[in-house]
Design a protein around this motif. Structure first.
Motif, short mmCIF file in Angstrom:
data_model
loop_
_atom_site.label_atom_id
_atom_site.label_comp_id
_atom_site.label_asym_id
_atom_site.label_seq_id
_atom_site.Cartn_x
_atom_site.Cartn_y
_atom_site.Cartn_z
N GLY A 71 0.79 -1.23 0.00
CA GLY A 71 0.00 0.00 0.00
C GLY A 71 0.81 1.27 0.00
N VAL A 72 2.15 1.15 0.06
CA VAL A 72 2.97 2.35 0.04
C VAL A 72 3.56 2.52 -1.35
N VAL A 73 3.29 3.68 -1.94
CA VAL A 73 3.75 3.92 -3.30
C VAL A 73 5.26 4.14 -3.32
N ASN A 74 5.92 3.49 -4.24
CA ASN A 74 7.35 3.70 -4.42
C ASN A 74 7.55 4.87 -5.39
N ASP A 75 7.87 6.03 -4.85
CA ASP A 75 7.96 7.23 -5.67
C ASP A 75 8.99 7.09 -6.80
N ASN A 76 10.08 6.43 -6.49
CA ASN A 76 11.12 6.31 -7.52
C ASN A 76 10.65 5.44 -8.67
N ALA A 77 10.00 4.34 -8.34
CA ALA A 77 9.48 3.47 -9.40
C ALA A 77 8.47 4.24 -10.24
N GLU A 78 7.69 5.07 -9.56
CA GLU A 78 6.68 5.84 -10.28
C GLU A 78 7.32 6.77 -11.31
N VAL A 79 8.35 7.48 -10.85
CA VAL A 79 9.03 8.39 -11.76
C VAL A 79 9.61 7.61 -12.93
N LYS A 80 10.15 6.46 -12.65
CA LYS A 80 10.76 5.64 -13.70
C LYS A 80 9.71 5.23 -14.73
N VAL A 81 8.59 4.72 -14.25
CA VAL A 81 7.50 4.30 -15.14
C VAL A 81 7.04 5.49 -15.99
N ALA A 82 6.80 6.61 -15.31
CA ALA A 82 6.29 7.78 -16.03
C ALA A 82 7.27 8.23 -17.10
N ASN A 83 8.54 8.18 -16.76
CA ASN A 83 9.54 8.60 -17.75
C ASN A 83 9.60 7.65 -18.94
N GLU A 84 9.39 6.35 -18.67
CA GLU A 84 9.37 5.40 -19.78
C GLU A 84 8.26 5.76 -20.77
N TYR A 85 7.06 6.05 -20.23
CA TYR A 85 5.96 6.40 -21.13
C TYR A 85 6.19 7.76 -21.78
N ARG A 86 6.84 8.66 -21.05
CA ARG A 86 7.11 9.97 -21.63
C ARG A 86 7.98 9.81 -22.88
N VAL A 87 8.95 8.91 -22.78
CA VAL A 87 9.83 8.70 -23.92
C VAL A 87 9.12 7.92 -25.02
N SER A 88 8.46 6.80 -24.65
CA SER A 88 7.92 5.93 -25.70
C SER A 88 6.73 6.58 -26.40
N LEU A 89 5.96 7.43 -25.72
CA LEU A 89 4.85 8.09 -26.39
C LEU A 89 5.22 9.50 -26.83
N ASN A 90 6.46 9.89 -26.57
CA ASN A 90 6.92 11.22 -26.96
C ASN A 90 6.01 12.31 -26.37
N ILE A 91 5.77 12.22 -25.07
CA ILE A 91 4.97 13.25 -24.40
C ILE A 91 5.85 14.46 -24.17
N LYS A 92 5.46 15.58 -24.74
CA LYS A 92 6.30 16.77 -24.61
C LYS A 92 5.95 17.53 -23.34
N THR A 93 6.80 17.36 -22.33
CA THR A 93 6.61 18.05 -21.05
C THR A 93 7.98 18.27 -20.44
N PRO A 94 8.17 19.40 -19.76
CA PRO A 94 9.48 19.67 -19.16
C PRO A 94 9.90 18.56 -18.20
N SER A 95 8.95 18.02 -17.44
CA SER A 95 9.25 16.89 -16.56
C SER A 95 7.95 16.17 -16.25
N VAL A 96 8.07 14.97 -15.68
CA VAL A 96 6.84 14.24 -15.34
C VAL A 96 6.19 14.83 -14.10
N GLU A 97 6.82 15.85 -13.53
CA GLU A 97 6.20 16.51 -12.38
C GLU A 97 5.42 17.75 -12.80
N GLN A 98 5.32 17.98 -14.09
CA GLN A 98 4.53 19.09 -14.60
C GLN A 98 3.04 18.78 -14.41
N LYS A 99 2.25 19.78 -14.08
CA LYS A 99 0.80 19.58 -13.98
C LYS A 99 0.22 19.34 -15.36
#
Lengths: 506, 393
Positions: free
Chosen positions: A377-405
């Motif tokens: 039940g405890v979210v692993n923040d680092n894993a989350e960032v890693k996952v998000a970055n993978e999708y950011r790259v593979s889907l070419n999401i244009k955002t300064p960082s995955v922490e952008q709103k």
């Protein structure tokens, strides 16, 4: 006869990234019934919004002449003052108020500082007689059917001394008899000197009522046809509506869906208690592994309702029928059940129903599958960032960082975030509802490429789309939905825009 | 960039987050001056914390309720009623303290679940459902205390919850004042510094923007100083009170749950966009139950703290607690639009509001003026929040 009551000259209206109207000219003669037709997104509603002042003067280029005078409407009140009334598809009545209150809402009959209710009721009776609506003016609007509500809307317009009456898809929610009554009423009002503009998808109706028809396509005027000279027929209209070159924006893929049926729906019906009517009747279809199945149809034909009712039925319709995954019967009581079974649904309305705009990219991407990156039940923040970055790259999401709103991203990138969320669930059947609505061509191409990649990996995709070229360019098979039913199934080889339109408008 | 420029930038960008701390600091400084230091005396600070406790736990629960776009008006009299139940159980039924506490907490949780049931099953607006609860619990409180009037609680261990202090350890006698409090303060500072450094390292490893080194050090020094000063001040009187320990535990657990767990994420997702959350496979109904049940649990805890502090249950216990808790949450930065608000913020909000009362009481300002001034501060806090939010931060 041919004096124009309305002339719109060289209207251009741009939304961020999209040219909704491109140099459109539109001319309506006094005393005629003028129909405006075109595919979804052709610009009909935008044109009428420019005319009625919803998009005020200054937000578009071009000129509007009404009765020979240049008009600069700053709002609906201005256009109403000169005698233009518009009735939208979604009725603008107050359900809890009576018929007479609704008719005079905003221009109440006054006596000194107070409302003269006796005079109001008297005048309401006269107007209701005019629109041939036989109800007690003291009835609450919510107690009337949609057809009668439509008539109240018209009565409301008449009470304002309307010269030009605009109806946006007035018969969309009506049954046959109600539609016929409405059309007869329009003819009669027309004889009494009211000019009408009617937007409609139902071509048979258009042909039966129109004096003149203007066709819009991709934000431009294609042609204006004179029905009285016999220029209008169904094939002619369809040709003009869809007759665009299909640009080659659809990437090719090795089409080899297997014969294995992954997802199957049998005799699916749904009744909406809030709308008080049946919205889906006896829908049956199936999806094979590695297949893209297109769902074509007009807006309001029930495709989104179908998807929502299958995907755990969040709108709480009363549903009947059978869902099978891999041949196994399934029941989804809430979206979570559908997700667990391997279904995913990317909504058409990403801002209202897809994304949490005030949260950042990574939280949105992981939302539907947080447990994957959590331990006890405890979210692993680092894993989350890693996952998000993978999708950011593979889907070419244009955002300064995955922490952008997510709120700060463009439409195309928001759509990619919405997609990423569902890809992270690793579904077997992905339902895409209008996957490229409101995004630019570049992002569209990326999404098409992604869809190809997914089906080649064995995912199955149900694509609901109102853009016919998209349906034809991407699908292996097409279902056409009309009025809550499957109006037809077409293998891609046999599907043409004309055929789909015919089934959708039939 | 120079240190000063860095500092200006950080302050500007985080003005909302730091705004509350600055407000609390300014208010405390003003009262310190106006009361010739009496406000910051060990005895008064200790008192202030104990006064804030029962509102702070309510504010924590209320934060989550408001985050998911609801409200709970029933918490004040629920706390009052459950406090009376605790008193009756202790005095008349002669139940042991732990049993009483467990029973009351369970009753609170049940009461919260009933609210959630009304809200989710019947779709009654929480405002109305909990207004009904407000009336019902008020009536129940009066019934419970009707026969006896105020119920005096002679039980020392129960009364220690609201009035007692953690014991000192004899081998810490070499430390000035209350040794264990100082020790806990030092441990707290060390843990804080270590976790902050670790967090910054991880962020750096992922290539994220972090505070410039000098600013980061300044932040650590400031935070350590706050903990250190508070513990030092408290150690000068009786040390850390049990109320403070309970509040710290509650805030710590809720902070962890809201920021680190799946449940917390789901709560904020439901608040941010309920439709999107539901379609993402989150049960909005379940989250509503959890949040209202936790609110009920914390109401019970608040009732225990208050009853213990007064060492008695009174017929009017809990009056207006709900509004104090709501005010604290709003001062702490929650948004009625949903999905925004932090537990720590609401704790600070509660401290701001009770500092105002406490300080003005010390200055013997008329109660009428106290209400008016607190009203202005509440309005100012929300205006500040709304305007800084509009700037996109």
């Amino acid at each position: 006869m041919d004096t124009p009551i309305l002339e719109m000259r060289n209207i251009t209206k741009t939304f961020p990234g999209v040219k909704a109207l491109d140099n459109v000219s539109f001319r309506v003669a006094k005393g005629e019934i003028h129909c405006l037709v075109g595919e979804n997104g052709a610009g009909k509603s935008t044109l009428m919004k420019v005319l009625s002042g919803v998009w005020p003067y200054g937000t578009y280029e071009g000129e509007i002449l009404f009765e020979g005078e240049v008009q600069r409407f700053r709002g609906i009140a201005d256009s109403e003052r000169v005698g233009i009334a518009i009735i939208y598809q979604e009725l603008a009545l107050v359900p809890e108020m009576t018929v007479y209150e609704n008719i005079f809402l905003g221009h109440e009959v006054r006596r000194g500082a107070t409302v003269d209710w006796n005079e109001t009721v008297k005048r309401a009776r006269d107007i209701l007689r005019k629109v041939r609506l036989d109800v007690n003016p003291a009835t609450k609007v919510k107690d009337l059917g949609v057809g009668k509500q439509q008539l109240v809307e018209i009565a409301k317009a008449l009470s304002k001394n309307v010269k030009l009456l605009i109806l946006d898809e007035p018969t969309a929610a009506l049954n046959e008899t109600e539609s016929e009554n409405l059309l007869n009423l329009l003819r009669e009002l027309n004889r009494q000197g009211v000019t009408c503009i009617m937007i409609s998808h139902k071509l048979k109706e258009v042909i039966s009522i129109a004096d003149t028809v203007t066709v819009l396509r991709d934000g431009r005027t294609v042609c204006t046809l004179d029905a009285r000279k016999g220029e209008v027929s169904e094939p002619v209209l369809i040709k003009h509506m869809v007759g665009r070159e299909i640009e080659n924006i659809y990437p090719r893929r090795q089409r080899k869906p297997s014969d294995q049926v992954v997802f199957e729906v049998r005799n699916w019906s749904a009744y909406s208690p809030t709308l008080g009517r049946q919205i889906l009747r006896d829908v049956s279809f199936h999806v094979k592994r590695g297949e893209i199945v297109g769902f074509a149809g007009l807006m309001g034909s029930g495709r989104t309702e179908l998807a929502l009712s299958l995907f755990g039925n969040a709108p709480r319709y009363q549903v009947k029928g059978e869902i099978r995954m891999d041949g196994q019967p399934k029941q989804f009581h809430q979206p979570a059940d559908a997700v667990a079974a391997g279904l995913a649904y990317v909504t058409e309305d990403r801002k209202a129903k897809g994304l949490i705009l005030i949260q950042d990219v990574k939280s949105n991407i992981t939302l539907a599958n947080l447990r994957e990156i959590a331990r006890r039940g405890v979210v692993n923040d680092n894993a989350e960032v890693k996952v998000a970055n993978e999708y950011r790259v593979s889907l070419n999401i244009k955002t300064p960082s995955v922490e952008q709103k997510v709120r700060n991203l463009s439409g195309g990138n928001q759509q990619k975030v919405s997609l990423a969320k569902w890809l992270f669930v690793k579904p077997r059947v992905l339902i895409l509802d209008e996957p490229t609505r409101g995004i630019d061509v570049g992002a569209k191409f990326e999404i098409y490429t992604l869809m190809n990649r997914l089906v080649e990996q064995g995912m199955s995709i149900v694509m609901i789309s109102s853009e016919l070229p998209e349906v034809l360019g991407m699908s292996d098979r097409v279902y056409v939905v009309a009025a809550g039913r499957i109006a037809g199934e077409l293998p891609i080889e046999a599907a043409t825009q004309e055929k789909i339109m015919e089934l959708a408008t039939g | 960039m120079s240190f000063v420029q860095d500092l200006q930038k950080v302050l500007r960008e985080n003005v909302r987050e730091y705004g509350m701390y600055i407000a609390l600091f300014v208010i405390m400084a003003i009262f310190a001056v106006l009361t010739n230091g009496l406000f910051l005396s060990s005895r008064n600070i200790s008192n202030l914390i104990n006064q804030t406790g029962y509102i702070a736990v309510l504010a924590v629960g209320m934060t989550l309720v408001i985050v998911i776009r609801h409200i709970d008006l029933s918490v004040g009299f629920l706390a009052g009623f459950l406090g009376a139940v605790a008193a009756i159980a202790l005095v008349q039924w002669k139940l042991p303290v732990p049993a009483v506490i467990a029973m009351v907490l369970a009753m609170g949780t049940l009461a919260g679940s009933i609210t959630a049931f009304l809200v989710t099953y019947f779709g009654i607006p929480a405002f109305v459902a909990t207004l009904a609860g407000w009336l019902i619990y008020r009536g129940l409180l009066q019934l419970a205390t009707a026969a006896t009037g105020t119920i005096i609680i002679p039980n020392e261990s129960f009364n220690a919850i609201g009035n007692g202090y953690i014991p000192d350890l004899p081998f810490l006698g070499f430390l000035p004042g209350h040794g264990l409090t100082l020790l806990l303060g030092i441990v707290g500072i060390v843990l804080l510094v270590l976790s902050q450094i670790k967090g910054r390292r991880t962020k750096l490893a992922y290539g994220f923007e972090v505070l410039p080194r000098e600013i980061f050090v300044l932040k650590l020094i400031l935070l350590s100083a706050i903990i250190g000063v508070v513990c030092w001040v408290l150690a000068g009187y009786n040390g850390l009170s049990w109320t403070a320990v309970i509040v710290l535990l509650v805030v710590g657990i809720y902070h962890f749950v809201t920021t680190r767990t799946v449940l917390g994420r789901h709560i904020y997702a439901v608040g941010g966009n309920p439709e999107a959350a539901e379609l993402s496979g989150i049960s909005v109904r379940k989250i509503t139950y959890v949040v209202f049940a936790s609110m009920g649990f914390l109401s019970a805890l608040s009732g225990i703290l208050f009853t213990s502090r007064l060492q008695s249950a009174t017929t009017t216990a809990g009056t207006l607690f709900e509004l104090d808790a709501i005010a604290a949450a709003y001062v702490g930065g929650v948004s009625a639009a949903g999905g925004v608000g932090s537990v720590i913020g609401s704790l600070i909000g509660a401290l701001v509001m009770s500092s105002l009362s406490n300080g003005m009481n010390l200055m013997q300002i008329d109660i009428s003026w106290q209400y008016i001034i607190r009203g202005f501060v509440l309005a100012a806090a929300v205006i500040f929040d709304a305007t800084t939010r509009r700037r996109g931060r």
